[in-house]
Scaffold this motif. Structure first.
Motif, PDB file in Angstrom:
ATOM      1  N   LEU A  74       0.822  -1.204   0.000  1.00  0.00           N
ATOM      2  CA  LEU A  74       0.000   0.000   0.000  1.00  0.00           C
ATOM      3  C   LEU A  74       0.858   1.256   0.000  1.00  0.00           C
ATOM      4  N   ALA A  75       1.963   1.224   0.760  1.00  0.00           N
ATOM      5  CA  ALA A  75       2.866   2.381   0.768  1.00  0.00           C
ATOM      6  C   ALA A  75       3.456   2.602  -0.618  1.00  0.00           C
ATOM      7  N   SER A  76       3.818   1.510  -1.303  1.00  0.00           N
ATOM      8  CA  SER A  76       4.361   1.626  -2.649  1.00  0.00           C
ATOM      9  C   SER A  76       3.324   2.177  -3.624  1.00  0.00           C
ATOM     10  N   ALA A  77       2.080   1.711  -3.485  1.00  0.00           N
ATOM     11  CA  ALA A  77       1.012   2.202  -4.356  1.00  0.00           C
ATOM     12  C   ALA A  77       0.757   3.686  -4.121  1.00  0.00           C
ATOM     13  N   ASP A  78       0.755   4.107  -2.843  1.00  0.00           N
ATOM     14  CA  ASP A  78       0.566   5.523  -2.528  1.00  0.00           C
ATOM     15  C   ASP A  78       1.700   6.371  -3.106  1.00  0.00           C
ATOM     16  N   ALA A  79       2.920   5.853  -3.015  1.00  0.00           N
ATOM     17  CA  ALA A  79       4.068   6.578  -3.560  1.00  0.00           C
ATOM     18  C   ALA A  79       3.962   6.700  -5.075  1.00  0.00           C
ATOM     19  N   THR A  80       3.516   5.640  -5.734  1.00  0.00           N
ATOM     20  CA  THR A  80       3.335   5.687  -7.188  1.00  0.00           C
ATOM     21  C   THR A  80       2.308   6.747  -7.567  1.00  0.00           C
ATOM     22  N   ARG A  81       1.199   6.807  -6.822  1.00  0.00           N
ATOM     23  CA  ARG A  81       0.181   7.813  -7.096  1.00  0.00           C
ATOM     24  C   ARG A  81       0.754   9.222  -6.963  1.00  0.00           C
ATOM     25  N   ARG A  82       1.538   9.451  -5.907  1.00  0.00           N
ATOM     26  CA  ARG A  82       2.119  10.777  -5.717  1.00  0.00           C
ATOM     27  C   ARG A  82       3.053  11.141  -6.871  1.00  0.00           C
ATOM     28  N   ARG A  83       3.865  10.175  -7.309  1.00  0.00           N
ATOM     29  CA  ARG A  83       4.810  10.447  -8.396  1.00  0.00           C
ATOM     30  C   ARG A  83       4.070  10.775  -9.689  1.00  0.00           C
ATOM     31  N   VAL A  84       3.020  10.027  -9.970  1.00  0.00           N
ATOM     32  CA  VAL A  84       2.245  10.275 -11.193  1.00  0.00           C
ATOM     33  C   VAL A  84       1.595  11.650 -11.132  1.00  0.00           C
ATOM     34  N   GLN A  85       0.988  11.991 -10.006  1.00  0.00           N
ATOM     35  CA  GLN A  85       0.347  13.296  -9.862  1.00  0.00           C
ATOM     36  C   GLN A  85       1.362  14.418  -9.970  1.00  0.00           C
ATOM     37  N   ARG A  86       2.534  14.215  -9.352  1.00  0.00           N
ATOM     38  CA  ARG A  86       3.584  15.226  -9.420  1.00  0.00           C
ATOM     39  C   ARG A  86       4.065  15.402 -10.856  1.00  0.00           C
ATOM     40  N   SER A  87       4.202  14.305 -11.585  1.00  0.00           N
ATOM     41  CA  SER A  87       4.637  14.370 -12.969  1.00  0.00           C
ATOM     42  C   SER A  87       3.606  15.090 -13.827  1.00  0.00           C
ATOM     43  N   ALA A  88       2.319  14.832 -13.561  1.00  0.00           N
ATOM     44  CA  ALA A  88       1.258  15.461 -14.342  1.00  0.00           C
ATOM     45  C   ALA A  88       1.220  16.969 -14.125  1.00  0.00           C
ATOM     46  N   ARG A  89       1.578  17.395 -12.910  1.00  0.00           N
ATOM     47  CA  ARG A  89       1.602  18.837 -12.629  1.00  0.00           C
ATOM     48  C   ARG A  89       2.758  19.538 -13.318  1.00  0.00           C
ATOM     49  N   GLY A  90       3.732  18.738 -13.734  1.00  0.00           N
ATOM     50  CA  GLY A  90       4.886  19.324 -14.398  1.00  0.00           C
ATOM     51  C   GLY A  90       5.985  19.671 -13.419  1.00  0.00           C
ATOM     52  N   PRO A  91       7.202  19.863 -13.946  1.00  0.00           N
ATOM     53  CA  PRO A  91       8.371  20.104 -13.080  1.00  0.00           C
ATOM     54  C   PRO A  91       8.462  21.562 -12.628  1.00  0.00           C
ATOM     55  N   HIS A  92       7.491  21.978 -11.807  1.00  0.00           N
ATOM     56  CA  HIS A  92       7.463  23.393 -11.416  1.00  0.00           C
ATOM     57  C   HIS A  92       7.534  23.597  -9.910  1.00  0.00           C
ATOM     58  N   ARG A  93       7.685  22.525  -9.140  1.00  0.00           N
ATOM     59  CA  ARG A  93       7.755  22.673  -7.683  1.00  0.00           C
ATOM     60  C   ARG A  93       8.788  21.725  -7.120  1.00  0.00           C
ATOM     61  N   LEU A  94       9.562  22.224  -6.164  1.00  0.00           N
ATOM     62  CA  LEU A  94      10.576  21.427  -5.487  1.00  0.00           C
ATOM     63  C   LEU A  94      10.346  21.551  -3.989  1.00  0.00           C
ATOM     64  N   VAL A  95      10.233  20.416  -3.303  1.00  0.00           N
ATOM     65  CA  VAL A  95      10.038  20.414  -1.855  1.00  0.00           C
ATOM     66  C   VAL A  95      11.310  19.889  -1.203  1.00  0.00           C
ATOM     67  N   VAL A  96      11.895  20.698  -0.334  1.00  0.00           N
ATOM     68  CA  VAL A  96      13.167  20.382   0.318  1.00  0.00           C
ATOM     69  C   VAL A  96      12.907  20.088   1.790  1.00  0.00           C
ATOM     70  N   GLY A  97      13.262  18.898   2.218  1.00  0.00           N
ATOM     71  CA  GLY A  97      13.095  18.537   3.612  1.00  0.00           C
ATOM     72  C   GLY A  97      14.320  18.923   4.435  1.00  0.00           C
ATOM     73  N   PHE A  98      14.118  19.059   5.740  1.00  0.00           N
ATOM     74  CA  PHE A  98      15.232  19.385   6.626  1.00  0.00           C
ATOM     75  C   PHE A  98      14.921  18.929   8.035  1.00  0.00           C
ATOM     76  N   ARG A  99      15.961  18.508   8.747  1.00  0.00           N
ATOM     77  CA  ARG A  99      15.832  18.156  10.158  1.00  0.00           C
ATOM     78  C   ARG A  99      15.976  19.407  11.015  1.00  0.00           C
ATOM     79  N   ALA A 100      15.468  19.333  12.234  1.00  0.00           N
ATOM     80  CA  ALA A 100      15.538  20.457  13.161  1.00  0.00           C
ATOM     81  C   ALA A 100      16.974  20.937  13.325  1.00  0.00           C
ATOM     82  N   GLY A 101      17.142  22.250  13.311  1.00  0.00           N
ATOM     83  CA  GLY A 101      18.457  22.852  13.505  1.00  0.00           C
ATOM     84  C   GLY A 101      19.210  23.138  12.228  1.00  0.00           C
ATOM     85  N   ILE A 102      18.855  22.464  11.140  1.00  0.00           N
ATOM     86  CA  ILE A 102      19.563  22.660   9.872  1.00  0.00           C
ATOM     87  C   ILE A 102      18.901  23.816   9.122  1.00  0.00           C
ATOM     88  N   VAL A 103      19.662  24.855   8.842  1.00  0.00           N
ATOM     89  CA  VAL A 103      19.132  26.039   8.169  1.00  0.00           C
ATOM     90  C   VAL A 103      19.275  25.871   6.659  1.00  0.00           C
TER      91      VAL A 103
END
Length: 269
Positions: A74-103
C-alpha cells in the motif's frame, strides 16, 4: 489473479484493529460489506487470514505475512500515485526537507531566485520519517542527520558539527564550561527511539525538551539545535569528546529529475 489493493487496504484496517466493526467505521463502509470483501480476499489467496471465535479476531500465520507485505504494498502504491500526480503537474515545484536545527533558507532562496519559474518549499522531517518522505515523493530531497537507512537513497555528505549536552536548568553540571562523556556517567540518556512518558516514543526535538526539562533524562544534540532553540528550564554544555553529528543531502536514487540535479549542484557550489 491480480491482488486487489482495495481488499488489501480493507484487510490491513481489520488486521491492525482486530475488530471488524471498528475497521468498518474507520473505512466508512458497512460491516457486512467489509466482511464480504475479506472473505473474497481469502478466496483470492486461497488462504484463511483471520481466526474468528467468541473471544474475538486473531491473525493466522498467513494473515501476519499479508499484514507485513500489505503495508509495504500500500505504501508503494501511494508513492506511485504521488509520483504520477507530481509528474502530471509538471516540473514546477521542489520540496526540500530538513531536520531540526539545519538552516536551509539561504540555499532554498538562492535556488528559487535562480529559477523564478520554480516554486521551492521547505518542510521539516523527523528521524522516523526522513527516509520514507523522500521515497514516497512527499519531499524531493532532504537534509538529513545520521543514522540513515540508505537503501534507495543517494547521499551527499555536507558537514559535521559538534554536539552538546542538553540538561535541565537545575542539573548538577549546568553552568560548566565544557564536559567529557565520562562526566555524564550514570545519567539517564534519552534517545528518539526510546519510550517517553506514557510509553510514547520521543519523536521531535520539542518532545525531547519536555522530557529533559521534566528530569526524565539528558541527551546530546547538535550545536545548531542549541543555537536555534532556547528555554529557561534547559541548558546546553559542550561535550568535547562527543561524536560529531553528520549532515547529508539525500534524494531517491531512481528518480530522474532536472530540478533535483540542479539543486544538488547548487549545494555543491
Amino acid at each position: 489473479m491480480d491482488l486487489d489493493l482495495r481488499k488489501v487496504r480493507y484487510f490491513v484496517a481489520v488486521a491492525e484493529l482486530l475488530h471488524f466493526g471498528r475497521a468498518a467505521e474507520q473505512l466508512h463502509i458497512a460491516q457486512p460489506v467489509l466482511s464480504r470483501q475479506i472473505r473474497a480476499l481469502e478466496k483470492d489467496l486461497d488462504t484463511t487470514l483471520f481466526e474468528r471465535d467468541s473471544h474475538g479476531v486473531t491473525l493466522t500465520t498467513g494473515g501476519l505475512q499479508l499484514l507485513d507485505d500489505g503495508r509495504a504494498l500500500l505504501a508503494s502504491a501511494d508513492a506511485t500515485r504521488r509520483r504520477v500526480q507530481r509528474s502530471a503537474r509538471g516540473p514546477h515545484r521542489l520540496v526540500v526537507g530538513f531536520r531540526a536545527g539545519i538552516v536551509v533558507t539561504h540555499t532554498v532562496r538562492a535556488y528559487g531566485a535562480a529559477h523564478p519559474g520554480i516554486e521551492v518549499r521547505a518542510r521539516r522531517v523527523e528521524w522516523d520519517d526522513q527516509e520514507r518522505l523522500i521515497l514516497d515523493g512527499t519531499v524531493d530531497l532532504a537534509y538529513l542527520r545520521r543514522p540513515i537507512r540508505e537503501e534507495g537513497l543517494t547521499l551527499l555528505p555536507l558537514f559535521a558539527e559538534p554536539r552538546v549536552a542538553m540538561l535541565p536548568g537545575d542539573h548538577r553540571l549546568a553552568g560548566k564550561q565544557d564536559l567529557v562523556r565520562t562526566d555524564l556517567d550514570g545519567e539517564t540518556w534519552l534517545r528518539y527511539a526510546d519510550q517517553g512518558p506514557d510509553d510514547v516514543p520521543i519523536r521531535s526535538i520539542e518532545e525531547k525538551f519536555e522530557a529533559v526539562a521534566s528530569g526524565a533524562g539528558i541527551t546530546l544534540v547538535p550545536v545548531s539545535v542549541a543555537e536555534q532553540y532556547s528555554r529557561p528550564d534547559i541548558t546546553y554544555v559542550p561535550v568535547t569528546d562527543a561524536e560529531p553529528d553528520e549532515v547529508v543531502l539525500a534524494w531517491e536514487t531512481a528518480r530522474r529529475s532536472a530540478l533535483i540535479a540542479g539543486f544538488v549542484e547548487s549545494v555543491r557550489g
